[in-house]
Design a protein around this motif. Structure first.
Motif, PDB file in Angstrom:
ATOM      1  N   GLY A  11       0.824  -1.199   0.000  1.00  7.29           N
ATOM      2  CA  GLY A  11       0.000   0.000   0.000  1.00  7.29           C
ATOM      3  C   GLY A  11       0.858   1.248   0.000  1.00  7.29           C
ATOM      4  O   GLY A  11       2.008   1.235  -0.442  1.00  7.29           O
ATOM      5  N   TRP A  12       0.314   2.346   0.506  1.00  9.66           N
ATOM      6  CA  TRP A  12       1.037   3.612   0.650  1.00  9.66           C
ATOM      7  C   TRP A  12       1.195   3.888   2.138  1.00  9.66           C
ATOM      8  O   TRP A  12       0.226   3.689   2.901  1.00  9.66           O
ATOM      9  N   PRO A  13       2.355   4.362   2.621  1.00  6.36           N
ATOM     10  CA  PRO A  13       3.563   4.746   1.869  1.00  6.36           C
ATOM     11  C   PRO A  13       4.545   3.602   1.715  1.00  6.36           C
ATOM     12  O   PRO A  13       5.766   3.789   1.800  1.00  6.36           O
ATOM     13  N   GLY A  14       4.032   2.409   1.496  1.00  4.03           N
ATOM     14  CA  GLY A  14       4.880   1.253   1.343  1.00  4.03           C
ATOM     15  C   GLY A  14       5.306   1.040  -0.102  1.00  4.03           C
ATOM     16  O   GLY A  14       5.140   1.892  -0.976  1.00  4.03           O
ATOM     17  N   SER A  15       5.842  -0.141  -0.342  1.00  2.00           N
ATOM     18  CA  SER A  15       6.341  -0.537  -1.660  1.00  2.00           C
ATOM     19  C   SER A  15       6.699  -2.009  -1.569  1.00  2.00           C
ATOM     20  O   SER A  15       6.497  -2.649  -0.528  1.00  2.00           O
ATOM     21  N   VAL A  16       7.270  -2.557  -2.639  1.00  2.00           N
ATOM     22  CA  VAL A  16       7.726  -3.939  -2.568  1.00  2.00           C
ATOM     23  C   VAL A  16       8.826  -4.109  -1.529  1.00  2.00           C
ATOM     24  O   VAL A  16       9.126  -5.237  -1.117  1.00  2.00           O
ATOM     25  N   ALA A  17       9.415  -3.007  -1.076  1.00  2.00           N
ATOM     26  CA  ALA A  17      10.425  -3.088  -0.015  1.00  2.00           C
ATOM     27  C   ALA A  17       9.860  -3.727   1.247  1.00  2.00           C
ATOM     28  O   ALA A  17      10.608  -4.294   2.049  1.00  2.00           O
TER      29      ALA A  17
END
Length: 390
Positions: A112-118
């Motif tokens: 999601g946000w503020p996430g990423s594949v990280a």
């Protein structure tokens, strides 16, 4: 349904030395405001009352400029396996880690946000090839949302959660996965709900850390704890969700700062890691500085601060009120997440909840905060989903 196709290409993440030098130069030349006027005398959440404390930001900016190693993160992505494909004219980046196990089940994991594949880099290997032979194994696919990371930035409107979910079905089909499981939190939870509700012919079942009740539910019959969950969620959306309103209504405006200033981007994202994690004073009690910087640097180098914010403009409050999920569902509600849905409410939308989890610790970023628990919980939840088909 598409069959495996040649329109899937290996991808290598490799920032230029010039871009990394530019980042360090911008960090060195940053203009910072004065310290916050509300400063607590002791560690605690009171220090964050006006946002990211100056001292914390200065320390992290210095580490970003002098100690953080982006190349290490690039290497970790490369070891998992990165690819791109084009769906409906948009390039989609994804991690793909096939399990060595013959009994592995395909699994798409959506951030999601503020996430990423990280968020998933540290858990992919254990999910694909667990040390315990009795644990379920998965062929893991983790796409970057449109406008995030190494996926393309949409040039037109329309890339909301419904279209993204359909794109994930197409993506999994191209990889040869006609039937698969789905997991997500935050926007990924919304997309996972759409996957389970719209595509039951392809989705075996779902696991979500972000259940969303349909409108019209009441607090009648809820326990005292469930009422507290509802009240805290209401308080969040009334008093702590200005970021969502900004990104839903004026993503372009905030986008200039997020793409032009690495310090501005860091503060915007760090504020959420701090507020939404299960910690008493700092997100770094449970998440390392480098893991946060992996995420922020990915946004910075791909210039996706504005395009990622637009998912709010496309999809905020847009989940179909009538959508119901009839495939088996496992739901986990972490105690410090920003939105906690009482089970009676969740059951109005998710009609076959086969496992309900409410752990003692963890927040909005469980794969980073409590990775060991997250992996175990995801396995148990998806095992219950698969068992429902037997």
């Amino acid at each position: 349904m598409s069959r495996p196709t040649s329109d899937v290409h290996p991808f290598e993440a490799r920032a230029s030395d010039a871009d990394l030098d530019d980042l360090r130069a911008r960090l060195a030349a940053a203009r910072l405001p004065e310290a916050e006027t509300v400063r607590a005398s002791a560690p605690g959440r009171g220090r964050w009352e006006q946002g990211v404390p100056l001292a914390d930001l200065v320390d992290l900016v210095d580490h970003w400029r002098t100690g953080y190693d982006w190349r290490s993160f690039e290497e970790r992505l490369g070891r998992i396996g990165q690819f791109r494909t084009t769906i409906d004219g948009l390039g989609i980046h994804f991690l793909h880690r096939r399990s060595a196990r013959a009994d592995a089940t395909p699994l798409v994991m959506t951030h999601g946000w503020p996430g990423s594949v990280a968020e998933f880099v540290d858990v992919v290997d254990e999910l694909a090839d667990p040390e315990d032979a009795a644990a379920p194994a998965f062929h893991v696919v983790a796409p970057s949302l449109p406008g995030f990371g190494f996926s393309d930035r949409p040039a037109t409107t329309g890339w909301g959660t419904e279209k993204i979910a359909a794109a994930w079905v197409e993506l999994m089909g191209r990889l040869g996965y006609d039937r698969f499981l789905a997991h997500g939190g935050d926007w990924g939870g919304n997309i996972t709900t759409v996957l389970g509700g719209r595509f039951p012919a392809h989705v075996l079942g779902i696991h979500s850390t972000f259940a969303e009740a349909p409108p019209g539910v009441t607090t009648d019959g809820l326990t005292a704890e469930e009422r507290a969950w509802a009240e805290e969620t209401c308080h969040f959306w009334r008093h702590r969700a200005a970021y969502a309103k900004q990104q839903a209504t004026r993503p372009q405006t905030i986008g200039y700062a997020l793409v032009d200033s690495p310090v501005g981007l860091l503060a915007w994202i760090l504020d959420k890691f701090a507020e939404w994690s299960d910690t008493g004073d700092s997100p770094f009690e449970t998440i390392s500085r480098d893991r946060v910087l992996d995420d922020v640097t990915l946004y910075w180098l791909t210039r996706t601060g504005a395009s990622a914010a637009r998912i709010y403009h496309e999809s905020h409050n847009s989940l179909d009120p009538a959508l119901r999920v009839d495939v088996p569902a496992a739901i986990t509600v972490y105690p410090r997440d920003i939105e906690r849905c009482p089970r009676p409410w969740a059951e109005e939308r998710y009609r076959r909840i086969v496992r309900w989890g409410s752990p003692a610790s963890g927040g909005h970023f469980p794969s980073l905060e409590v990775p060991g628990y997250f992996v175990g919980d995801l396995r148990e939840g998806l095992a219950a989903v698969l068992a429902a088909h037997r």
